[in-house]
Design a protein around this motif. Structure first.
Motif, PDB file in Angstrom:
ATOM      1  N   VAL A  94     -26.312  18.648   8.223  1.00  0.00           N
ATOM      2  CA  VAL A  94     -25.817  17.625   9.150  1.00  0.00           C
ATOM      3  C   VAL A  94     -25.830  18.248  10.545  1.00  0.00           C
ATOM      4  O   VAL A  94     -25.152  19.235  10.809  1.00  0.00           O
ATOM      5  N   LEU A  95     -26.650  17.701  11.446  1.00  0.00           N
ATOM      6  CA  LEU A  95     -26.792  18.295  12.767  1.00  0.00           C
ATOM      7  C   LEU A  95     -25.701  17.796  13.712  1.00  0.00           C
ATOM      8  O   LEU A  95     -25.219  18.522  14.559  1.00  0.00           O
ATOM      9  N   GLU A  96     -25.317  16.539  13.534  1.00  0.00           N
ATOM     10  CA  GLU A  96     -24.399  15.951  14.496  1.00  0.00           C
ATOM     11  C   GLU A  96     -23.798  14.685  13.880  1.00  0.00           C
ATOM     12  O   GLU A  96     -24.458  13.997  13.104  1.00  0.00           O
ATOM     13  N   ILE A  97     -22.536  14.405  14.246  1.00  0.00           N
ATOM     14  CA  ILE A  97     -21.943  13.127  13.820  1.00  0.00           C
ATOM     15  C   ILE A  97     -21.629  12.336  15.074  1.00  0.00           C
ATOM     16  O   ILE A  97     -20.983  12.831  15.998  1.00  0.00           O
ATOM     17  N   VAL A  98     -22.158  11.143  15.149  1.00  0.00           N
ATOM     18  CA  VAL A  98     -21.985  10.333  16.354  1.00  0.00           C
ATOM     19  C   VAL A  98     -21.120   9.131  16.011  1.00  0.00           C
ATOM     20  O   VAL A  98     -21.470   8.328  15.142  1.00  0.00           O
ATOM     21  N   LYS A  99     -19.981   9.037  16.687  1.00  0.00           N
ATOM     22  CA  LYS A  99     -19.119   7.868  16.456  1.00  0.00           C
ATOM     23  C   LYS A  99     -19.528   6.780  17.425  1.00  0.00           C
ATOM     24  O   LYS A  99     -19.676   7.023  18.607  1.00  0.00           O
ATOM     25  N   LEU A 117     -23.090   5.554   9.015  1.00  0.00           N
ATOM     26  CA  LEU A 117     -21.725   5.767   8.532  1.00  0.00           C
ATOM     27  C   LEU A 117     -20.917   4.526   8.890  1.00  0.00           C
ATOM     28  O   LEU A 117     -21.368   3.700   9.677  1.00  0.00           O
ATOM     29  N   ASN A 123     -18.486   4.171  10.811  1.00  0.00           N
ATOM     30  CA  ASN A 123     -18.116   4.045  12.223  1.00  0.00           C
ATOM     31  C   ASN A 123     -19.111   4.756  13.139  1.00  0.00           C
ATOM     32  O   ASN A 123     -18.747   5.381  14.122  1.00  0.00           O
ATOM     33  N   GLY A 124     -20.376   4.720  12.785  1.00  0.00           N
ATOM     34  CA  GLY A 124     -21.389   5.377  13.602  1.00  0.00           C
ATOM     35  C   GLY A 124     -22.516   5.884  12.733  1.00  0.00           C
ATOM     36  O   GLY A 124     -22.912   5.213  11.792  1.00  0.00           O
ATOM     37  N   TYR A 125     -23.037   7.069  13.058  1.00  0.00           N
ATOM     38  CA  TYR A 125     -24.107   7.613  12.221  1.00  0.00           C
ATOM     39  C   TYR A 125     -24.068   9.125  12.264  1.00  0.00           C
ATOM     40  O   TYR A 125     -23.397   9.717  13.123  1.00  0.00           O
ATOM     41  N   GLU A 126     -24.758   9.766  11.322  1.00  0.00           N
ATOM     42  CA  GLU A 126     -24.916  11.214  11.384  1.00  0.00           C
ATOM     43  C   GLU A 126     -26.387  11.548  11.464  1.00  0.00           C
ATOM     44  O   GLU A 126     -27.233  10.831  10.921  1.00  0.00           O
ATOM     45  N   LEU A 127     -26.667  12.622  12.182  1.00  0.00           N
ATOM     46  CA  LEU A 127     -28.029  13.096  12.311  1.00  0.00           C
ATOM     47  C   LEU A 127     -28.224  14.165  11.245  1.00  0.00           C
ATOM     48  O   LEU A 127     -27.505  15.162  11.234  1.00  0.00           O
ATOM     49  N   VAL A 128     -29.163  13.929  10.330  1.00  0.00           N
ATOM     50  CA  VAL A 128     -29.341  14.837   9.203  1.00  0.00           C
ATOM     51  C   VAL A 128     -30.755  15.391   9.205  1.00  0.00           C
ATOM     52  O   VAL A 128     -31.721  14.662   9.427  1.00  0.00           O
ATOM     53  N   GLN A 129     -30.861  16.708   8.985  1.00  0.00           N
ATOM     54  CA  GLN A 129     -32.176  17.306   8.815  1.00  0.00           C
ATOM     55  C   GLN A 129     -32.381  17.611   7.339  1.00  0.00           C
ATOM     56  O   GLN A 129     -31.492  18.148   6.685  1.00  0.00           O
TER      57      GLN A 129
END
Ligand SMILES: Cc1cc2nc3c(=O)[nH]c(=O)nc-3n(C[C@H](O)[C@H](O)[C@H](O)COP(=O)(O)OP(=O)(O)OC[C@H]3O[C@@H](n4cnc5c(N)ncnc54)[C@H](O)[C@@H]3O)c2cc1C
Ligand SMILES: Cc1cc2nc3c(=O)[nH]c(=O)nc-3n(C[C@H](O)[C@H](O)[C@H](O)COP(=O)(O)OP(=O)(O)OC[C@H]3O[C@@H](n4cnc5c(N)ncnc54)[C@H](O)[C@@H]3O)c2cc1C
Lengths: 344, 272
Positions: free
Chosen positions: A198-203, B167, B169-175
């Motif tokens: 998981v590189l980043e979580i963006v709300k 998600l 309430n938003g999203y996650e960036l996954v590699q």
């Protein structure tokens, strides 16, 4: 497979930023009933980083045991890492039943775990029961088409698993200070073993409609005829200070976005007041709103199934009833304001 | 890059009608279509292929012989090859048996042309479980990433892919390392109009059709009804609610009765 070896009811506890997902607490409530019926323990499985302290909450909501995997590798949810922890736990302690919230995380995890065990997995359950004698899980879900539910069984495999819709089951009132047994587990897992990062979580900060949080929902159906006709739903919602809900057919027709859809393929809601206007009441819609506090149905067909699932029903044309209602309501509001001013 | 998209033929539940007397599905009214999420999955494969400038797109379906129709639809969107696995032995499969059969076909496809990416829909609109995608990933031992709303990067050199996963309430960036499996949401793309050449190709296209015996080493006890741990027990109409007080009189009278009920909830309704 010796079924005798499998006992206890488990709930996968979903956690984010140190908070337990409401659906997990609801499942502890549902799980408690199953465990009592089977005279067995109810356990929560908690996986994450710095989550140990949540065990006390899990006990307060009904669990007897909490299995904890508290390791940095579990900082973010990832299918592969969480699955390995859950498989490890299940193979060691052999539960009879594992329940998961039917959230994107719960479904993702349960599908992977079911494949590896292997066992059966019932999706999007809305009713749960267990056979007292055999421990057979009776997980029911709306069946494709018609106002019909199907009970899905998994007779030959253990553990039995199901994902369960949010807001359908009821959490118990927490008992402060209620205690249980914490079992801390550890699993040897290296970051290299996990093939996603998981590189980043963006709300998202943009305000999205969250109909699942509303106190008042005014939902409209295909009976409103057109996007223009549907405007009376917006007007009533505005007057009452509620939000707009819709049946799937309305969303498919493009009258409102999918975020407004109530039901099996949409959101499950439990507002204090729910209006179903021009909605026939298909089971896929009903499962999404039947636990609302006060359900009011308006439909011109006296035979519409929605009248079986409402508290108050009006047989009539929405285009006649709703404008009167809006008018009456506005009157009531101004009367309120006047009396309020007088009191001051 | 070889992308394989799994596609399912489903009844069009938008058109399907329910018989109000028997509460069952009026199947005559239900034309079969390509599962809408799978159309987006194929479209995404087409988009990736065009960005990378090369690659091959195969689609795979399990179903009755008529399911070749949805494969044609995929060719129209831009797929290169289509495979249908069709056999009585697959009938009655739950998600565990479905992912097993599909993974066996994927292994066969990969033995000729290794697969870099498998794409599935988020769920099928009929069975509606969303369990098949992650199931296939486990069987092929590749990482699954579900609820994908964007493929942001494909790095052919170090064989990784970066995606946005939705998600609440938003999203996650996954590699993820490739090969991997994605399940996609509808918002990932818009279905584009197909060029005429695709339509012509689709009209003439003959799918590869495989039966169980074409799949090589398969454990038949894991297929179809036999290989399905879940079974449908009883079907029932949910008990009717008690509530259901019908208001009567003219429209005005009904509304004023309703107002009485509503005004009991005054505190609620005043919050504007
Ligand atoms: C797998 C699956 C998942 C599904 N998920 C969902 C879901 O999440 N949510 C959902 O809602 N549905 C869902 N459905 C669809 C569901 O089965 C129904 O088709 C849908 O709910 C019907 O929508 P409706 O009530 O708006 O339309 P209809 O069934 O067409 O009903 C319209 C109603 O309006 C009434 N009416 C007509 N004119 C007027 C008027 N002037 N005034 C008052 N009443 C009027 C009619 O009497 C009728 O009862 C799903 C179906 C499947 C197969
Ligand atoms: C009313 C009903 C309830 C059911 N409940 C359950 C249940 O609780 N548990 C259970 O295990 N099974 C259940 N099933 C059986 C299940 O629907 C079938 O196993 C079906 O073959 C696959 O599941 P799905 O439609 O839910 O697919 P999903 O998992 O929702 O499909 C996701 C994606 O997988 C791919 N895919 C799925 N099927 C195929 C296919 N045939 N060919 C190619 N790609 C495909 C597609 O990319 C699709 O977008 C149920 C079926 C019905 C009709």
């Amino acid at each position: 497979m010796d079924f005798q070896d499998y006992k206890d009811i488990w709930v996968f506890i979903e956690e984010k930023d140190g908070v337990i997902a409401p659906v997990s607490l609801e499942l502890l409530g549902a799980g408690r009933k199953l465990a009592d019926k089977r005279a067995s323990n109810l356990a929560g499985v908690l996986i994450g980083e710095n989550v140990k302290n949540l065990a006390s909450t899990i006990f307060e909501y009904g669990a007897d045991i909490v299995y904890v995997y508290d390791q940095p590798i579990f900082k973010h949810y990832r299918t592969e890492s969480f699955m390995k922890a859950l498989l490890d736990c299940s193979n060691k302690y052999k539960p009879e039943i594992i329940l998961y919230g039917a959230t994107s995380t719960g479904k993702d995890l349960a599908s992977a775990v079911a494949t590896d065990l292997p066992t059966g997995l019932t999706a999007d359950t809305t009713e749960l029961d267990v056979e007292e004698e055999t421990g057979l899980l009776l997980a029911s879900r709306p069946a494709f088409g018609g106002n019909i539910m199907a009970t899905i069984l998994c007779k030959k495999y253990r553990p039995q698993m199901a994902t369960v819709r949010a807001k359908v089951m009821k959490a118990l009132t927490p008992v402060r200070g209620r205690m249980g047994k914490v079992i801390e587990e550890n699993i040897a897992l290296a970051e290299e073993d996990i093939r996603t990062k998981v590189l980043e979580i963006v709300k998202e900060t943009t305000k999205k409609v969250r109909i699942d949080e509303a106190d008042i929902i005014v939902a409209g159906g295909k009976g409103l005829g057109s996007a223009e006709g549907f405007q009376i739903i917006h007007r009533l919602a505005e007057t009452l200070g509620g939000v707009v809900g819709a049946s799937r057919d309305v969303v498919e027709a493009g009258w409102v976005p999918h975020a407004h859809q109530v039901g099996q393929a949409g959101v499950t809601v439990t507002p204090k007041i729910y209006f179903a206007i021009g909605i026939s009441g298909a089971i896929q819609h009903i499962v999404g709103m039947k636990n609302s506090g006060l359900i009011i149905a308006i439909n011109k067909d006296s035979e519409a199934p929605i009248f079986e699932s409402c508290h108050y029903g009006i047989v009539g044309d929405a285009f006649e009833i709703v404008p009167i209602l809006i008018e009456e309501f506005k009157n009531a509001l101004t009367r309120e304001e006047v009396s309020h001013v007088r009191e001051v | 890059m070889h992308i394989v998209v799994c596609v399912k033929q489903v009844p069009d539940t938008k058109i399907i009608k329910i018989n109000p007397k028997t509460n069952t599905l009026d199947r005559r009214s239900a034309p079969a279509i390509l599962n809408p999420y799978d159309a987006h999955a194929v479209q995404e494969a087409v988009r990736l292929k065009s960005i990378l400038g090369r690659g091959k797109i195969s689609v795979l379906s399990m179903g009755p012989p008529q399911a070749t129709e949805v494969i044609k639809k995929c060719i129209e969107i831009g797929a290169d090859e289509g495979y249908l696995i069709s056999d009585r032995a697959f009938a009655g499969a739950d998600t565990l048996a479905t992912s097993y059969a599909l993974s066996k076909a994927l292994e066969k496809i990969a033995s000729v042309d290794p697969i870099d990416l498998v794409i599935c829909g988020k769920h099928a609109i009929d069975g509606d479980t969303g369990q098949v995608g992650p199931g296939i990933a486990r069987r092929l031992d590749i990482p699954p990433v579900t609820n994908v709303i964007e493929v942001s990067e494909v790095n052919s050199n170090d064989r990784t892919i970066v995606i946005k996963r939705k998600l609440s309430n938003g999203y996650e960036l996954v590699q993820a390392n490739m090969p991997c499996l994605l399940t996609v949401e509808k918002e990932i793309n818009k279905i584009e109009y197909s060029p005429l050449s695709n339509m012509l190709k689709a009209a003439r296209y003959k799918s590869h059709i495989w039966s169980v015996s074409d799949l090589g080493e398969v454990n038949i006890t894991q297929l179809g009804l036999k290989g399905s741990p879940t079974v449908v027990g009883k079907m029932f109409t949910p008990p009717k609610l008690e509530g259901g007080k019908m208001l009567d009189g003219t429209s005005d009278e009904q509304v004023s009765q309703l107002m009485e009920v509503l005004l009991e909830q005054k505190e609620l309704l005043n919050v504007k």
